[in-house]
Write an enzyme that holds these catalytic residues in place. Structure first.
Site, PDB file in Angstrom:
ATOM      1  N   LYS A 118      32.839  39.923  33.876  1.00 48.57           N
ATOM      2  CA  LYS A 118      34.468  39.582  33.384  1.00 48.57           C
ATOM      3  C   LYS A 118      34.260  39.695  31.994  1.00 48.57           C
ATOM      4  O   LYS A 118      33.949  38.890  31.155  1.00 48.57           O
ATOM      5  CB  LYS A 118      34.830  38.243  33.929  1.00 48.57           C
ATOM      6  CG  LYS A 118      36.312  38.008  33.658  1.00 48.57           C
ATOM      7  CD  LYS A 118      36.630  36.757  34.644  1.00 48.57           C
ATOM      8  CE  LYS A 118      36.638  35.559  33.585  1.00 48.57           C
ATOM      9  NZ  LYS A 118      37.437  35.495  32.339  1.00 48.57           N
ATOM     10  N   ASP A 126      39.897  40.562  32.723  1.00 47.21           N
ATOM     11  CA  ASP A 126      40.757  39.259  33.000  1.00 47.21           C
ATOM     12  C   ASP A 126      41.604  39.106  31.761  1.00 47.21           C
ATOM     13  O   ASP A 126      41.445  38.449  30.786  1.00 47.21           O
ATOM     14  CB  ASP A 126      39.915  38.243  33.194  1.00 47.21           C
ATOM     15  CG  ASP A 126      40.506  36.649  33.338  1.00 47.21           C
ATOM     16  OD1 ASP A 126      41.640  36.946  33.653  1.00 47.21           O
ATOM     17  OD2 ASP A 126      39.762  35.819  32.714  1.00 47.21           O
ATOM     18  N   LYS A 152      45.103  38.437  32.296  1.00 49.19           N
ATOM     19  CA  LYS A 152      46.319  37.931  32.914  1.00 49.19           C
ATOM     20  C   LYS A 152      47.719  38.336  32.457  1.00 49.19           C
ATOM     21  O   LYS A 152      48.372  37.604  32.017  1.00 49.19           O
ATOM     22  CB  LYS A 152      46.089  36.335  32.560  1.00 49.19           C
ATOM     23  CG  LYS A 152      44.821  35.818  33.097  1.00 49.19           C
ATOM     24  CD  LYS A 152      44.791  34.486  33.166  1.00 49.19           C
ATOM     25  CE  LYS A 152      43.507  33.624  33.344  1.00 49.19           C
ATOM     26  NZ  LYS A 152      42.198  34.145  32.412  1.00 49.19           N
ATOM     27  N   ASP A 183      54.576  39.729  32.008  1.00 49.80           N
ATOM     28  CA  ASP A 183      55.732  40.407  31.179  1.00 49.80           C
ATOM     29  C   ASP A 183      56.461  40.916  32.039  1.00 49.80           C
ATOM     30  O   ASP A 183      56.669  40.741  33.161  1.00 49.80           O
ATOM     31  CB  ASP A 183      55.085  41.385  30.296  1.00 49.80           C
ATOM     32  CG  ASP A 183      55.901  41.514  28.702  1.00 49.80           C
ATOM     33  OD1 ASP A 183      57.040  41.675  28.821  1.00 49.80           O
ATOM     34  OD2 ASP A 183      55.109  41.700  27.809  1.00 49.80           O
ATOM     35  N   THR A 233      42.794  27.175  36.591  1.00 54.93           N
ATOM     36  CA  THR A 233      42.104  25.955  37.076  1.00 54.93           C
ATOM     37  C   THR A 233      41.805  24.733  35.996  1.00 54.93           C
ATOM     38  O   THR A 233      41.244  23.984  36.244  1.00 54.93           O
ATOM     39  CB  THR A 233      40.541  26.551  37.502  1.00 54.93           C
ATOM     40  OG1 THR A 233      40.203  27.420  36.410  1.00 54.93           O
ATOM     41  CG2 THR A 233      40.306  27.166  38.762  1.00 54.93           C
ATOM     42  N   ARG A 265      30.804  29.408  30.784  1.00 54.94           N
ATOM     43  CA  ARG A 265      30.017  28.632  29.854  1.00 54.94           C
ATOM     44  C   ARG A 265      28.638  28.257  30.472  1.00 54.94           C
ATOM     45  O   ARG A 265      27.725  27.962  29.835  1.00 54.94           O
ATOM     46  CB  ARG A 265      30.746  27.427  29.237  1.00 54.94           C
ATOM     47  CG  ARG A 265      31.949  28.091  28.373  1.00 54.94           C
ATOM     48  CD  ARG A 265      32.835  27.181  27.810  1.00 54.94           C
ATOM     49  NE  ARG A 265      33.820  27.072  29.168  1.00 54.94           N
ATOM     50  CZ  ARG A 265      34.799  26.475  28.970  1.00 54.94           C
ATOM     51  NH1 ARG A 265      35.303  25.525  27.961  1.00 54.94           N
ATOM     52  NH2 ARG A 265      35.704  26.490  29.877  1.00 54.94           N
TER      53      ARG A 265
HETATM   54  O1  C5P Z   1      33.335  28.853  31.039  1.00 53.59           O
HETATM   55  P1  C5P Z   1      33.795  28.694  32.222  1.00 53.59           P
HETATM   56  O2  C5P Z   1      33.047  28.884  33.557  1.00 53.59           O
HETATM   57  O3  C5P Z   1      34.912  27.556  32.375  1.00 53.59           O
HETATM   58  O4  C5P Z   1      34.890  29.983  32.542  1.00 53.59           O
HETATM   59  C1  C5P Z   1      35.903  30.272  33.357  1.00 53.59           C
HETATM   60  C2  C5P Z   1      36.172  31.659  33.065  1.00 53.59           C
HETATM   61  O5  C5P Z   1      37.244  32.090  33.949  1.00 53.59           O
HETATM   62  C3  C5P Z   1      37.129  31.809  31.813  1.00 53.59           C
HETATM   63  O6  C5P Z   1      36.810  33.099  31.080  1.00 53.59           O
HETATM   64  C4  C5P Z   1      38.581  31.694  32.108  1.00 53.59           C
HETATM   65  O7  C5P Z   1      39.402  32.543  31.154  1.00 53.59           O
HETATM   66  C5  C5P Z   1      38.621  32.395  33.583  1.00 53.59           C
HETATM   67  N1  C5P Z   1      39.823  31.669  34.174  1.00 53.59           N
HETATM   68  C6  C5P Z   1      39.956  30.471  34.680  1.00 53.59           C
HETATM   69  N2  C5P Z   1      40.944  30.013  35.423  1.00 53.59           N
HETATM   70  C7  C5P Z   1      41.885  31.014  35.937  1.00 53.59           C
HETATM   71  C8  C5P Z   1      41.660  32.233  35.722  1.00 53.59           C
HETATM   72  C9  C5P Z   1      40.546  32.820  34.818  1.00 53.59           C
HETATM   73  O8  C5P Z   1      38.974  29.728  34.144  1.00 53.59           O
HETATM   74  N3  C5P Z   1      42.653  30.777  36.651  1.00 53.59           N
END
Ligand code: C5P
Length: 221
Positions: free
Chosen positions: A27, A53, A55, A58, A111, A195
């Protein structure tokens, strides 16, 4: 799907090489795309499938044009914010139709949003229905909303779930988290993990542990 939320091309390609073919999808999000742009997308596409990703949120015309630009990059998944409304979603879906290999996904409720779980579930289901009606392929949601969205929109409506953490791991800025086995058992189609893998001392080993936990979920499911 491993979220390559890394500073630059070198860091991204090093991570790709460390993870190898354990991972099918990467991603590419805001941090990396703002820095490296389409050139890095083209490079990563040679070895992996890509979810761009960014998002988009607009006016309908602008979002439709951005979706078409993503299609031209050859990514296999791109997303928009469901909160942009039905007209924006329909315009995005019309633009995406020119790129049959690319799935168009709507973000329902981030999330990281701290809203109570029941409320998040009902808002996510409502937005998923609007996305389905507009012709999108699926949504980004938390694991806790997957079952309700599948019931409302059908099993084939794709669910992409970030907020994945092994039990007891640091939640960081996420709010509605779940472990990989729970995500699979709930019926999530794609798990997004950033992460817990990219900041691990041994990313390949962290990815292996997550894949093993996913296998437990298949056994339970
Ligand atoms: O580091 P972590 O596992 O929390 O990363 C989650 C990834 O998913 C990040 O790149 C974040 O931008 C993306 N994301 C998210 N929640 C969403 C959509 C995308 O955490 N609803």
């Amino acid at each position: 799907m491993v979220a390559l939320d890394l500073p630059d091309r070198d860091a991204a390609l090093t991570m790709r090489d460390r993870l190898g073919d354990q991972v099918g999808w990467f991603k590419v999000g805001l941090r990396l795309f703002v820095r490296e742009g389409p050139a890095l997308v083209a490079e990563l596409r040679r070895s992996h499938r890509l979810f761009l990703d960014l998002k988009f949120h607009d006016i309908p015309n602008t979002v439709a044009q951005a979706v078409a630009s993503a299609g031209e990059l050859g990514v296999e998944m791109v997303n928009v914010h469901a909160g942009g409304g039905a007209a924006m979603l329909s315009a995005a879906a019309t633009a995406a139709a020119d790129f049959p290999r690319m799935r168009l996904i709507a973000v329902t409720v981030l999330t990281s949003d701290p809203m109570p779980r029941d409320q998040a579930r009902s808002v996510a289901v409502e937005r998923a229905r609007i996305a389905l009606d507009a012709g999108l392929d699926g949504v980004v949601c938390s694991v806790h909303e997957v079952a309700a969205i599948k019931t409302a929109c059908g099993a084939g409506f794709v669910t992409v779930t970030p907020g994945i953490r092994m039990q007891g791991a640091a939640v960081q800025d996420q709010a509605r988290v779940a472990d990989p086995a729970m995500a699979i058992a709930a019926g999530a189609d794609y798990l997004v993990v950033g992460r817990p893998i990219i900041q691990a001392a041994q990313p390949a080993e962290a990815a292996r542990r997550i894949l093993a936990a996913m296998q437990e979920g298949y056994a339970e499911g």
